[in-house]
Design an enzyme around this catalytic site. Structure first.
Site, PDB file in Angstrom:
ATOM      1  N   ARG A 271      15.509  48.872  74.800  1.00 55.72           N
ATOM      2  CA  ARG A 271      16.371  49.950  74.306  1.00 55.72           C
ATOM      3  C   ARG A 271      16.987  49.588  72.963  1.00 55.72           C
ATOM      4  O   ARG A 271      17.325  50.461  72.180  1.00 55.72           O
ATOM      5  CB  ARG A 271      17.428  50.290  75.370  1.00 55.72           C
ATOM      6  CG  ARG A 271      18.361  49.175  75.695  1.00 55.72           C
ATOM      7  CD  ARG A 271      19.060  49.368  77.045  1.00 55.72           C
ATOM      8  NE  ARG A 271      18.164  49.113  78.164  1.00 55.72           N
ATOM      9  CZ  ARG A 271      18.530  49.197  79.443  1.00 55.72           C
ATOM     10  NH1 ARG A 271      19.751  49.552  79.768  1.00 55.72           N
ATOM     11  NH2 ARG A 271      17.654  48.940  80.394  1.00 55.72           N
TER      12      ARG A 271
ATOM     13  N   LYS B  29      13.752  35.794  82.491  1.00 57.34           N
ATOM     14  CA  LYS B  29      13.090  36.339  83.672  1.00 57.34           C
ATOM     15  C   LYS B  29      12.600  35.197  84.567  1.00 57.34           C
ATOM     16  O   LYS B  29      12.310  34.100  84.065  1.00 57.34           O
ATOM     17  CB  LYS B  29      11.866  37.176  83.246  1.00 57.34           C
ATOM     18  CG  LYS B  29      12.188  38.493  82.594  1.00 57.34           C
ATOM     19  CD  LYS B  29      10.910  39.244  82.245  1.00 57.34           C
ATOM     20  CE  LYS B  29      11.206  40.559  81.536  1.00 57.34           C
ATOM     21  NZ  LYS B  29      11.918  41.531  82.389  1.00 57.34           N
TER      22      LYS B  29
HETATM   23  N1  BES Z   1      10.052  45.093  79.877  1.00 51.04           N
HETATM   24  C1  BES Z   1      11.013  45.165  80.913  1.00 51.04           C
HETATM   25  C2  BES Z   1      10.747  46.300  81.901  1.00 51.04           C
HETATM   26  C3  BES Z   1       9.538  46.189  82.762  1.00 51.04           C
HETATM   27  C4  BES Z   1       9.651  45.789  84.072  1.00 51.04           C
HETATM   28  C5  BES Z   1       8.305  46.560  82.298  1.00 51.04           C
HETATM   29  C6  BES Z   1       8.538  45.731  84.883  1.00 51.04           C
HETATM   30  C7  BES Z   1       7.184  46.497  83.096  1.00 51.04           C
HETATM   31  C8  BES Z   1       7.299  46.093  84.386  1.00 51.04           C
HETATM   32  C9  BES Z   1      12.394  45.397  80.301  1.00 51.04           C
HETATM   33  O1  BES Z   1      12.615  44.879  79.047  1.00 51.04           O
HETATM   34  C10 BES Z   1      13.336  44.728  81.213  1.00 51.04           C
HETATM   35  O2  BES Z   1      13.379  43.552  81.223  1.00 51.04           O
HETATM   36  N2  BES Z   1      14.070  45.517  81.969  1.00 51.04           N
HETATM   37  C11 BES Z   1      15.003  45.019  82.890  1.00 51.04           C
HETATM   38  C12 BES Z   1      16.324  45.566  82.458  1.00 51.04           C
HETATM   39  C13 BES Z   1      17.472  44.976  83.169  1.00 51.04           C
HETATM   40  C14 BES Z   1      17.763  43.596  82.701  1.00 51.04           C
HETATM   41  C15 BES Z   1      18.659  45.847  82.868  1.00 51.04           C
HETATM   42  C16 BES Z   1      14.616  45.548  84.254  1.00 51.04           C
HETATM   43  O3  BES Z   1      14.242  46.694  84.364  1.00 51.04           O
HETATM   44  O4  BES Z   1      14.653  44.756  85.210  1.00 51.04           O
HETATM   45 MN    MN Z   2      13.344  42.907  79.077  1.00 45.60          MN
END
Ligand code: BES
Ligand code: MN
Ligand code: ZN
Length: 491
Positions: A342, A268
């Site tokens: 997931r 990230k």
């Molecule tokens: N934990 C994150 C989702 C999230 C985003 C939680 C913002 C709280 C606030 C999840 O594991 C994630 O990284 N999701 C990604 C998925 C993508 C890589 C397909 C997302 O939603 O950007």
């Molecule tokens: Mn994630």
């Protein structure tokens, strides 16, 4: 905080809160104040009983506060008004507090109003600065001698006493969940989460089993283990169970317990990455719901399953393109290591179904940014293969102020997660409908359970609040689940 229901105002209370709604006759409330020699009464038009409006007055040594609740306040409005009042006015409160309904007409559903008021007041004493070395003054309501009298007439006081107690117990568990979600990632490794659950189970009389890394390996929790590969800290599966004597339903809850989400090799950006300490918000909701159900001795059996791990970067991290196994036996192509929630849920869901055969299966997860983009911070995303369950959850959310809104689960979205090399891939082909394709992925691992709901709480687990200058924990899900459980009445 000790709570009593009284029919008489007690003249010792130093602070009296007088809730006023707009359909009360405000002038009657004020007339009564005049007859009781209250000073500082508002002139006509100065106080309108708007929601969250506060008007301070005096009666001898007593401080009186009119607390505006607006027109027709429901449970969430009463709760939030008391919570923000209790926090904002903490320096002017005392440990001897009364909430007086004697000045105005009886509220419509006194039990609800009393529970909401007590819950709000108890939550208002929450403090976020756990790791500060000097922590300022204690909130008057969290002092050991704190007392709150609810002055109310014309209702049976036993049911009110129970409502008040419920408000306080739920607030207590919610505050513990605030602490857990607000805790920095180095203070809540998977092992710490397990210890929290074990301690809670001991205090409140339910059971917790922890599957450690060796057991997870032996049992084949390949997806959870794959996410954990890059972490220096072992994963675990927390299984909490509360079972009353004659349960009227068996409900399994599965919570995403990613204690810190760096994204893994699909790393990230660093801005706001620190907020990913809250990526165990689903797990926290599950652990809080089990604890509260046990403390309230609800008539439903609850099984809480939490796959817990970090998602870290390391030479051992899983890579995009890796094909991994899962507890269900299905293989998964990892397109993006940041779609890790997931993966851990896949194993948690299949375990919950296989071992417990629950009547209802609900998972909660801070799963996708797509849900946040769609709905912002005001509702969780709801996905379900059962209309009745979906409606019950939506209504529960509406009543308690932890809202949900439903998304579709049509098979048309299934193509997104088709893989050429494995049974399923963990990310959609196109950058669209991210929340739905995540839900479709989870659906692969519920073993065709007919009553399943997935709650994507990415936007609601953290929120701006009176407790902090930055986003902090909401304990979203605890009250929602309790409200949903209350739709099962004892047989
Ligand atoms: N934990 C994150 C989702 C999230 C985003 C939680 C913002 C709280 C606030 C999840 O594991 C994630 O990284 N999701 C990604 C998925 C993508 C890589 C397909 C997302 O939603 O950007
Ligand atoms: Mn994630
Ligand atoms: Zn995540």
């Amino acid at each position: 905080m000790e709570i009593a229901i009284t029919h008489q105002p007690d003249h010792h209370e130093y602070v009296v809160v007088i809730p006023v709604t707009q359909h009360h006759n405000l002038s009657e409330v004020l007339d009564l104040c005049r007859r009781e020699n209250v000073t500082g009464i508002p002139e006509p038009g100065q106080f309108k009983a708007d929601w969250n409006e506060v008007w301070p007055m005096y009666k001898g040594e007593q401080r009186l506060f009119l607390l505006g609740l607006g027109a027709n306040p429901g449970f969430p409005e009463v709760l939030k008004a008391f919570r923000s009042f209790g926090h904002k006015f903490r320096q002017r409160l005392s440990s001897d507090l009364a909430v007086s309904f004697l000045y105005a007409n009886m509220p419509d559903k006194p039990e609800n109003v009393v529970e909401a008021a007590v819950n709000g007041l108890a939550l208002s004493a929450y403090r976020i600065g756990k790791f500060k070395t000097s922590n300022g003054e204690e909130h008057p309501l969290s002092k050991p001698e704190a007392k709150c009298n609810i002055c109310i007439n014309g209702v049976e006081s036993k049911s009110l006493q129970q409502a008040a107690l419920r408000g306080r117990i739920v607030a207590d568990t919610q505050s513990r969940i605030f602490d857990l979600v607000n805790a920095p990632a180095n203070k809540k490794l998977p092992g710490d989460m397990a210890a929290w659950a074990e301690e809670s189970a001991q205090w409140y009389n339910y059971t917790v089993d922890i599957l450690g890394k060796n057991q997870l390996q032996a049992l084949g929790f390949h997806a959870l283990l794959a996410v954990n590969q890059g972490s220096a800290h072992p994963p675990c599966l927390i299984v909490a169970q509360y079972c009353p004597e004659k349960p009227v339903a068996k409900i399994a809850l599965v919570g995403k317990g990613v204690t810190f989400d760096t994204g893994g090799l699909s790393i990230k950006p660093s801005a706001n990455m620190y907020l990913m300490k809250s990526d165990m918000g689903g797990a926290a909701a599950v652990m809080g719901a089990v604890e509260a159900a046990a403390r309230l001795k609800l008539p439903v059996q609850i099984i809480g399953v939490v796959p817990a791990t970090e998602n870290s970067v390391d030479a051992h991290s899983m890579r995009p393109s890796d094909v991994i196994g899962s507890y269900s036996g299905k293989t998964i192509e990892v397109i993006d290591t940041d779609a890790e929630g997931r993966l851990v849920l896949a194993d948690g869901l299949f375990y919950a179904v296989k071992h417990y055969k629950p009547d209802v299966l609900i998972d909660l997860a801070t799963l996708t940014g797509a849900t946040v983009r769609a709905m912002g911070y005001h509702a969780g995303g709801l996905f379900s293969n059962d209309d009745a369950l979906a409606n019950e959850l939506m209504q529960a959310g509406e009543r308690c102020g932890e809202r949900l809104w439903r998304f579709p689960l049509w098979d048309a979205y299934k193509d997104e997660i088709k893989s050429d090399v494995a049974d399923v891939r963990n990310l959609g082909i196109r950058p669209v409908a991210g929340a739905i394709s995540a839900a479709k992925f989870l659906e692969v691992f519920i073993d065709n359970h007919p009553r399943w709901a997935h709650l994507d709480i990415a936007g609601v687990a953290l929120q701006d609040s009176e407790f902090s200058s930055q986003k902090s924990a909401t304990a979203y899900g605890v009250r929602l689940l309790l409200e949903y459980f209350s739709s099962f009445s004892p047989s």
